[in-house]
Write a protein that holds these residues in place. Structure first.
Motif, PDB file in Angstrom:
ATOM      1  N   THR A  83       0.814  -1.211   0.000  1.00 34.62           N
ATOM      2  CA  THR A  83       0.000   0.000   0.000  1.00 34.62           C
ATOM      3  C   THR A  83       0.850   1.265   0.000  1.00 34.62           C
ATOM      4  O   THR A  83       1.785   1.404   0.776  1.00 34.62           O
ATOM      5  N   SER A  84       0.508   2.129  -0.895  1.00 30.74           N
ATOM      6  CA  SER A  84       0.998   3.497  -0.884  1.00 30.74           C
ATOM      7  C   SER A  84      -0.141   4.357  -1.420  1.00 30.74           C
ATOM      8  O   SER A  84      -1.017   3.857  -2.120  1.00 30.74           O
ATOM      9  N   ILE A  85      -0.136   5.607  -1.108  1.00 28.05           N
ATOM     10  CA  ILE A  85      -1.202   6.505  -1.544  1.00 28.05           C
ATOM     11  C   ILE A  85      -1.279   6.558  -3.071  1.00 28.05           C
ATOM     12  O   ILE A  85      -2.358   6.526  -3.645  1.00 28.05           O
ATOM     13  N   GLU A  86      -0.127   6.586  -3.733  1.00 21.38           N
ATOM     14  CA  GLU A  86      -0.124   6.668  -5.189  1.00 21.38           C
ATOM     15  C   GLU A  86      -0.735   5.414  -5.822  1.00 21.38           C
ATOM     16  O   GLU A  86      -1.515   5.499  -6.769  1.00 21.38           O
ATOM     17  N   LEU A  87      -0.393   4.238  -5.279  1.00 17.91           N
ATOM     18  CA  LEU A  87      -0.942   2.995  -5.817  1.00 17.91           C
ATOM     19  C   LEU A  87      -2.449   2.905  -5.560  1.00 17.91           C
ATOM     20  O   LEU A  87      -3.216   2.516  -6.447  1.00 17.91           O
ATOM     21  N   ARG A  89      -4.522   5.436  -5.200  1.00 13.01           N
ATOM     22  CA  ARG A  89      -5.171   6.408  -6.085  1.00 13.01           C
ATOM     23  C   ARG A  89      -5.273   5.860  -7.508  1.00 13.01           C
ATOM     24  O   ARG A  89      -6.311   5.958  -8.154  1.00 13.01           O
ATOM     25  N   ALA A  90      -4.213   5.232  -7.983  1.00 17.10           N
ATOM     26  CA  ALA A  90      -4.222   4.670  -9.341  1.00 17.10           C
ATOM     27  C   ALA A  90      -5.260   3.558  -9.463  1.00 17.10           C
ATOM     28  O   ALA A  90      -5.984   3.483 -10.453  1.00 17.10           O
ATOM     29  N   ARG A  91      -5.370   2.700  -8.466  1.00 18.52           N
ATOM     30  CA  ARG A  91      -6.346   1.609  -8.518  1.00 18.52           C
ATOM     31  C   ARG A  91      -7.769   2.155  -8.443  1.00 18.52           C
ATOM     32  O   ARG A  91      -8.668   1.646  -9.110  1.00 18.52           O
TER      33      ARG A  91
END
Length: 103
Positions: A83-87, A89-91
Motif C-alpha cells: 500500500t501506498s497513496i499513489e498505488l 489512487r491509481a487503482r
C-alpha cells in the motif's frame, strides 16, 4: 391477567406486526388506539411516535456510501503489504474509469 396488561399486550403484538410489514394506515390506526387506551406508558409512546412520525416512516438509506466504503476496504485489503497513496489512487481511478456504476 388484569385488563391493563391485556390491553398493553394486545397493542404490543399489533405494533410488532406493524414492524414486520404494516402499512401507514395501520400505523395511524395503532397510534390512535394506543393514544386512547388505559395504559399511560402506551399513551406516552403513541404521543412520542406521533411527534416523530416523519423520522419513523421516512425511508433514508446510506447504501451508496456504505458501498463505496466497502469497495475501498476491499481494494485496500487486496493491496495489503503493497500500500501506498499513489498505488491506491491509481487503482481507484482505474475502477472509476471501468464504468462499474451503470444504471
Amino acid at each position: 391477567m388484569s385488563m391493563d396488561v391485556a390491553v398493553m399486550r394486545q397493542l404490543a403484538m399489533r405494533f410488532r406486526g406493524l414492524l414486520r410489514g404494516g402499512s401507514l394506515e395501520q400505523l395511524d390506526e395503532w397510534i390512535w388506539d394506543a393514544s386512547s387506551c388505559c395504559v399511560y406508558a402506551m399513551r406516552r409512546f403513541a404521543k412520542t411516535l406521533r411527534q416523530a412520525i416523519d423520522a419513523v416512516v421516512g425511508q433514508w438509506s446510506n447504501g451508496q456510501t456504505e458501498g463505496q466504503i466497502n469497495r475501498l476496504k476491499s481494494l485496500e485489503g487486496s493491496m495489503y503489504g503493497r500500500t501506498s497513496i499513489e498505488l491506491l489512487r491509481a487503482r481507484m481511478l482505474l475502477l472509476q474509469d471501468s464504468n462499474l456504476h451503470r444504471e
